[in-house]
Motif scaffolding. Structure first.
Motif, short mmCIF file in Angstrom:
data_model
loop_
_atom_site.label_atom_id
_atom_site.label_comp_id
_atom_site.label_asym_id
_atom_site.label_seq_id
_atom_site.Cartn_x
_atom_site.Cartn_y
_atom_site.Cartn_z
N PRO A 55 0.84 -1.20 0.00
CA PRO A 55 0.00 0.00 0.00
C PRO A 55 0.88 1.25 0.00
O PRO A 55 2.00 1.22 0.52
CB PRO A 55 -0.80 -0.12 1.29
N LEU A 56 0.37 2.37 -0.52
CA LEU A 56 1.16 3.60 -0.57
C LEU A 56 1.60 3.97 0.84
O LEU A 56 0.79 3.98 1.78
CB LEU A 56 0.32 4.74 -1.16
N ARG A 91 1.21 8.59 0.30
CA ARG A 91 -0.18 8.30 0.64
C ARG A 91 -0.99 9.58 0.82
O ARG A 91 -2.04 9.76 0.20
CB ARG A 91 -0.20 7.44 1.91
N THR A 92 -0.40 10.50 1.64
CA THR A 92 -1.12 11.76 1.88
C THR A 92 -1.20 12.57 0.59
O THR A 92 -2.25 13.15 0.28
CB THR A 92 -0.38 12.56 2.97
N VAL A 93 -0.12 12.57 -0.19
CA VAL A 93 -0.14 13.35 -1.43
C VAL A 93 -1.21 12.80 -2.38
O VAL A 93 -1.94 13.56 -3.03
CB VAL A 93 1.25 13.34 -2.11
N ALA A 94 -1.34 11.48 -2.44
CA ALA A 94 -2.38 10.90 -3.31
C ALA A 94 -3.76 11.42 -2.89
O ALA A 94 -4.60 11.75 -3.73
CB ALA A 94 -2.32 9.38 -3.23
N ASP A 114 -4.43 1.86 7.53
CA ASP A 114 -5.64 2.60 7.95
C ASP A 114 -6.89 1.95 7.35
O ASP A 114 -7.97 2.52 7.39
CB ASP A 114 -5.53 4.06 7.47
N GLY A 115 -6.69 0.78 6.75
CA GLY A 115 -7.86 0.06 6.22
C GLY A 115 -8.36 0.63 4.91
O GLY A 115 -9.34 0.16 4.35
N GLU A 116 -7.66 1.64 4.41
CA GLU A 116 -8.14 2.28 3.16
C GLU A 116 -7.31 1.84 1.96
O GLU A 116 -6.11 1.53 2.09
CB GLU A 116 -7.94 3.80 3.29
N ARG A 117 -7.95 1.83 0.82
CA ARG A 117 -7.21 1.65 -0.44
C ARG A 117 -6.97 3.04 -1.02
O ARG A 117 -7.93 3.79 -1.24
CB ARG A 117 -8.04 0.85 -1.44
N VAL A 118 -5.69 3.44 -1.16
CA VAL A 118 -5.39 4.79 -1.63
C VAL A 118 -4.56 4.72 -2.91
O VAL A 118 -3.53 4.05 -2.93
CB VAL A 118 -4.61 5.59 -0.56
N ALA A 119 -5.05 5.36 -3.97
CA ALA A 119 -4.28 5.48 -5.22
C ALA A 119 -4.68 6.79 -5.88
O ALA A 119 -5.70 7.39 -5.53
CB ALA A 119 -4.59 4.31 -6.15
N VAL A 120 -3.91 7.23 -6.82
CA VAL A 120 -4.19 8.49 -7.51
C VAL A 120 -5.29 8.23 -8.55
O VAL A 120 -5.17 7.30 -9.35
CB VAL A 120 -2.92 9.03 -8.22
N PRO A 121 -6.37 9.04 -8.54
CA PRO A 121 -7.44 8.84 -9.52
C PRO A 121 -7.08 9.54 -10.83
O PRO A 121 -7.22 10.75 -10.96
CB PRO A 121 -8.63 9.52 -8.84
#
Ligand SMILES: NC(=O)C1=CN([C@@H]2O[C@H](COP(=O)(O)OP(=O)(O)OC[C@H]3O[C@@H](n4cnc5c(N)ncnc54)[C@H](O)[C@@H]3O)[C@@H](O)[C@H]2O)[C@H](O)CC1
Ligand SMILES: [K+]
Length: 494
Positions: free
Chosen positions: A134-135, A140-143, A178-185
């Protein structure tokens, strides 16, 4: 479609063919700049957010090409942490191009300072095919900031090669702590050289994916090269047994063949090599190396009555190499046929055992290693020109439903869909036994690599070993010379 691993191999093969990575990065950066020009007019504000790998490197190049735009480059992390010389060279060139480039010196700093807002275009060059897991911060925050900056505004997000955080092969986005999936849209993606399997599923319906040709020659994909060896890179944490156990079933009329195959398997990286051969030669075979575990079966040749023992030995191994020196007596061919009918693992089939393959129903995953005469005996095609032979053998392999490696000046390797051609090797290798060495090497590599790749690597390594021998001592090569040069032939740091 091309996977990330295959892309890395093709990239390295291109470099070996004389197309330097720097040129690939220039082309990649140029493709990004071209895409920005289709989104926004000169003078528009472009924020380029870069990671420390070559994905970022591509975008440093793009920024240089966009000097007619108001470009702001933000490197996440210290500039010293840029991971490749080529990317660092391009980072330094931003100065000369008078681009507003800032390294976020404290990588865990408040990403808000990155001033991502009010950009017409945000170029996402944080990560491409190099993502793992995961990022992490600050990506992560920037995404998340990019997501906020783009939602509800007409800011366009352009991803370099792969949207950061997306796995190029699967399209998956790993779940973070944090249980989240984070990627750049991404609204648009410019991916290099060939589509990536994961892009279709990863991007929202409206994202457009452009495939940019970055000058990788077809030869880098068709011909085996040093890039094909990258898959062999040993995991430093690996331990005995990880690199596989091979069973060689051979010997009968010919005693040297199983030994050559067994020793080649050891040198090509198998942890343990078992040999099942007639008792009459078992002692001789054992004499060659204490790393061989030799099982003698009664009599002079392989016969159906030996099958229980052979199947038992096979069940504990990763790959079985069937054929070296077995001969083609009826009982032997019957035994091979019966074995394949019951076996559902991986096997390399060589020499006389090959003639059984076209008529046997098997669930086994086979790599067949005929020379052109044996291919004809299997009912396969013959053609002098390697290009014509490639197409014909691909059809033959598709009908067979197996991987075929046809030995020749140019080895043709195909699983019926993908095609590789191996050009290493030399005329000195037509001596007897080189085929046994090849079969053993393919068997060892097939413990950890898929059949097509195992055949490609085996062919490349065998030929390369032959070339190393001839380079050192000229012609007059004998098969045992190859065995000792295999470790050098498969080195990726050469
Ligand atoms: N292979 C080719 O033919 C070409 C590739 N190009 C570009 O290169 C990237 C792949 O570059 P690479 O350096 O291998 O990796 P990335 O730049 O994608 O990322 C590595 C970088 O990211 C860090 N990282 C890894 N995982 C994470 C994570 N989960 N969270 C945060 N950070 C992460 C890692 O530490 C490294 O610093 C490819 O996509 C192309 O864009 C060429 O330029 C064109 C030809
Ligand atoms: K990216």
């Amino acid at each position: 479609m091309i996977t990330a691993d295959r892309m890395a191999a093709v990239d390295a093969n291109a470099a070996a063919l004389g197309v330097p990575r720097k040129q690939l990065m220039e082309s990649a950066g140029n493709a990004i700049a071209r895409e920005v020009r289709t989104i926004a007019d000169p003078g528009a504000t472009v924020t380029v957010v870069c990671g420390r790998g070559n994905n970022g490197g591509d975008a440093f190049v793009a920024a240089r090409f966009l000097s007619e735009y108001d470009v702001r480059v933000r490197l996440l992390g210290r500039s010293e942490s840029i991971s490749t010389a080529i990317a660092r060279e391009n980072w330094d060139a931003l100065d000369a191009a008078e681009i507003d480039a800032e390294a976020v010196v404290d990588p865990t700093g408040e990403p808000d300072r990155l001033a991502l807002w009010d950009a017409d275009v945000i170029v996402d060059a944080m990560l491409g095919t190099g993502v793992s897991g995961p990022l992490r911060e600050p990506e992560r925050t920037v995404a998340k900031r990019i997501t906020e900056a783009a939602s509800g505004t007409d800011t366009a997000v352009l991803a370099v090669d792969v949207p950061s955080g997306v796995d190029a092969d699967t399209g998956e986005i790993a779940v973070g702590p944090d249980g989240e999936r984070v990627a750049v849209p991404a609204d648009r993606i410019v991916t290099f050289h060939d589509a990536k399997p994961g892009l279709a599923s990863a991007t929202d319906a409206e994202a457009t994916v452009a495939v940019a040709d970055i000058g990788i020659p077809d030869a880098a994909e068709l011909f085996t090269g040093p890039g094909d060896l990258l898959g062999l890179d040993r995991d430093p944490m690996s331990h005995k047994g990880d690199h596989g156990e091979v069973l060689i079933v051979g010997g009968g009329p010919y005693t040297g063949a199983p030994t050559l195959a067994a020793r080649a398997a050891l040198r090509a990286g198998a942890d343990l090599v078992h040999v099942a051969c007639p008792e009459s030669i078992a002692r001789e075979v054992q004499g060659f190396s204490e790393n061989l575990i030799v099982h003698g079966f009664p009599g002079e040749i392989l016969e159906p009555e030996h099958l229980d023992r052979i199947s038992e030995l096979a069940s504990g191994r990763d790959v079985v190499v069937f054929g070296p020196g077995l001969g083609d007596a009826d009982p032997t061919l019957t035994a091979v046929e019966r074995f394949l009918e019951a076996y559902d693992g991986r096997a390399v089939i060589d020499a006389d055992a090959l003639q059984v393959v076209p008529n046997v129903e098997t669930d086994a995953t086979l790599v067949c290693t005929p020379h052109q005469g044996e291919l004809r005996a299997m009912g396969g095609p013959s053609a002098d020109d390697w290009r014509e032979r490639s197409d014909l053998v691909r059809e033959f392999a598709a009908d067979l439903g197996q991987t075929v490696l046809v030995k020749g000046a140019y080895d043709v390797i195909t699983d019926g869909e993908n095609l590789r051609v191996n050009r290493t090797g030399n005329p000195g290798m037509t001596v007897g036994g080189t085929g046994d060495v090849l079969a053993g090497a393919v068997g060892a590599v097939a413990c950890t690599q898929r059949p097509l790749q195992a055949a490609a690597i085996g062919a490349y390594a065998n030929g390369r070993a032959g070339d190393l021998v001839v380079e050192d001592q000229g012609y007059g090569l004998v098969a045992t010379d190859l065995i000792d040069r295999i470790p050098e032939a498969v080195r990726t740091d050469a």
